[in-house]
Scaffold this active site. Structure first.
Site, PDB file in Angstrom:
ATOM      1  CG  ASP A   1      30.087  28.324  32.539  1.00 28.76           C
ATOM      2  OD1 ASP A   1      30.102  29.134  33.484  1.00 28.76           O
ATOM      3  OD2 ASP A   1      29.953  28.657  31.355  1.00 28.76           O
TER       4      ASP A   1
ATOM      5  CG  ASP B   1      24.988   9.023  17.774  1.00 33.19           C
ATOM      6  OD1 ASP B   1      24.924   7.988  17.081  1.00 33.19           O
ATOM      7  OD2 ASP B   1      25.909   9.854  17.678  1.00 33.19           O
TER       8      ASP B   1
ATOM      9  CG  ASN C   1      27.250  10.105  24.652  1.00 31.83           C
ATOM     10  OD1 ASN C   1      27.942   9.246  24.110  1.00 31.83           O
ATOM     11  ND2 ASN C   1      26.419  10.876  23.978  1.00 31.83           N
TER      12      ASN C   1
END
Length: 566
Positions: free
Chosen positions: A439, A330, A409
């Site tokens: 976070d 990928d 992505n």
């Protein structure tokens, strides 16, 4: 109103009036703002502690919010008063029509309301014509009450018809030629012969247009294929084909091969594939400069292979290359997508990595696959990309940006090495979404739903579902759950001025950028998707990838220990 309390120093504290009907008045908001400013001046003179400075900045933010709320309420009250005045005028007109009993006025009510709407949005030409039409109707009513001759009435009818035709033409011009229209003539057999021709002109079902909002001059007319529009009724139409297919009109001539670096098996397969494509298919081959050096070093036979020398030549690759072949996982597909800043040729991804959700083709059968793909047709998956811009706090306007940066992505905003929680203000178009404390935050495409977003608790989404995933990373609130937003929205993530630390943005795990206080990241769907070839079809490849890659829902079959039916 409750009496104000006193602080330990003896000064009267700020008293907040009770809201009326759940909303503070503009006077109270302004007085609150003045009180906040006085408090800031006193605190700035008396104390210089760091905590008081931070508190003063927060109070300034509150003061700005109060001022904006007061201005917004004043504007809303003025707009409400204007609409109330228009409503009263319309009600007076309706009462006048009922008193007269003139049914032609009743047929023109929808046209009068529509012309007022056109006036509100700026179509002055339509409003002027309809105003003239209304005046002529009133003049005709007066002549009828005075007993006018039939010749004068017929003359007024002609003027009304002419103005009606002109208003129709102007309305079509003002609304444009794009979009979907609906016109339905209402049949009315009870009207008399004198007004029947007039009713045929005006007694229509309200005309309207469906258009897709777009930025700039470009419009998304292709979306009309899934909308059925007939006689004013809107229904969603079934797509003609659930699977997107690509058919070659001319035979492909050029292939670009991109490989995973530092892999001996990939280097050997690339050499074999280049030789086969050249000798058996007669294609022109492009490779990266690094790969060409490796091939020519191995044998001078590969001197026919093309490459590029400057980065500017990469911008023109989509005009030369018909097909892109990736040899890797990928990550190689992500690298191939990042090379094309605009349109992307069809991509054929071969699986030579450790884990792949976008690489359905096996390298052992590359000859059979490529032979079938070069003949066509090809089943493809359109993988959408995100287009990101970074707007610095020092920018003079929103058009002074860094970018665009394209992501296949996701784009990730995190706290970096700081021990403080991230503080991010998120907006969707013009609506406030939430303030992220945790976070970080992931804005992912549906193709990236099986990557970082899935690890952070997001859902797995079919890659052809148009949407943007909004996934928090370890949020401080347990009720903060992931969202899936529509594809057409624009997301804005901003680091507030009272944030304790900076944030960092990375795009597909690369090009890391620092976001200081006041900086913002704007993200929307890019207009150029990445078309990837399918081995079977889009859905089959997706389900196969999550079964093989994630071992999704694989478990031992539950044993049967209960009683058996006799």
């Amino acid at each position: 109103m409750a009496p104000s309390k006193s602080n330990p120093t003896g000064d009267a504290s700020v008293s907040c009036p009770q809201p009326e009907n759940g909303c503070l008045s503009s006077v109270s908001l302004l007085s609150s703002e003045k009180a906040v400013q006085e408090l800031l001046e006193e605190s700035s003179i008396q104390e210089t502690d760091d905590h008081l400075i931070e508190f003063s900045e927060a109070m300034r933010t509150v003061a700005k919010a109060l001022r904006r709320a007061a201005e917004g309420k004043a504007s809303a009250q003025a707009e409400a008063a204007e609409w109330k005045r228009k409503y009263e005028l319309e009600r007076v007109h309706n009462l006048h029509l009922e008193h007269k009993g003139y049914n032609v006025y009743e047929k023109l009510q929808s046209w009068w309301t529509w012309s007022s709407f056109c006036n509100a949005i700026g179509t002055i030409g339509v409003y002027t014509s309809m105003s003239h039409l209304w005046d002529i109707c009133q003049e005709r009513d007066r002549k009828i009450s005075e007993g006018p001759s039939s010749r004068e009435n017929n003359g007024d009818d002609e003027r009304i018809k002419n103005l009606a035709t002109r208003s129709n033409d102007q309305s079509e011009q003002c609304c444009g030629s794009n979009g979907i229209w609906s016109h339905e003539v209402l049949q009315d057999g009870e009207c008399d012969s004198d007004s029947k021709s007039l009713l045929n002109k005006f007694a229509r079902k309200a005309s309207f247009k469906l258009s897709w909002c777009s930025k700039g001059d470009q419009s998304d007319q292709h979306k009309h294929d899934i909308v059925s529009f007939e006689r004013g009724n809107i229904t969603t139409a079934e797509r003609s084909s659930k699977q997107i297919s690509l058919k070659w009109e001319t035979h492909p001539q050029t292939v670009l091969i991109l490989t995973k670096p530092n892999s001996t098996s990939v280097r050997v397969l690339c050499a074999q594939m280049v030789r086969w494509l050249r000798e058996q298919k007669g294609l022109d081959i492009y490779v990266e400069p690094r790969v060409r050096v490796e091939l020519v070093t191995e044998s001078s036979y590969y001197n026919f292979v093309h490459t590029w020398k400057e980065e500017t030549e990469i911008m023109l690759l989509h005009t030369k290359v018909d097909l892109v072949v990736t040899l890797g996982g990928d990550g190689t597909v992500l690298w191939a997508a990042s090379m094309f800043k605009g349109p992307v040729p069809p991509v054929v991804p071969f699986s030579l990595g450790s884990l792949g959700f976008m690489t359905p083709f096996h390298s052992e059968r590359y000859r059979d696959y490529l032979d079938s793909l070069l003949k066509g047709p090809i089943s493809i998956t359109l993988r959408h990309r995100l287009q990101c811009h970074v707007i610095r706090e020092t920018a003079k306007n929103e058009f002074e940006t860094e970018g665009p940066i394209l992501c296949l992505n996701e784009v990730t905003i995190d706290r970096g090495i700081s021990s403080y929680l991230t503080n991010l203000e998120c907006y969707c178009d013009s609506s406030f979404v939430t303030c992220v404390q945790g976070d970080g935050l992931i804005l992912s495409t549906t193709s990236g739903s099986t990557a970082y977003s899935l690890a952070a608790g997001g859902s797995m989404v079919h890659p052809q579902v148009p949407g943007i995933l909004f996934t928090p990373i370890c949020p401080h609130s347990l009720s903060f759950r992931p969202l899936i937003l529509p594809e057409h929205v624009t997301l804005r993530v901003q680091v507030p001025f009272n944030s304790r630390s900076h944030a960092w943005a990375s795009f597909d795990g690369k090009d890391r950028k620092r976001l200081a206080a006041g900086d913002a990241l704007v993200c929307s769907m890019a207009p150029w998707p990445v078309p990837t070839a399918c081995q079977v079809d889009s859905t089959n490849d997706f389900l196969t990838s999550i079964h093989d890659g994630l071992h999704w829902n694989l478990r031992k079959t539950q044993s049967f220990d209960g009683p058996r039916d006799i």
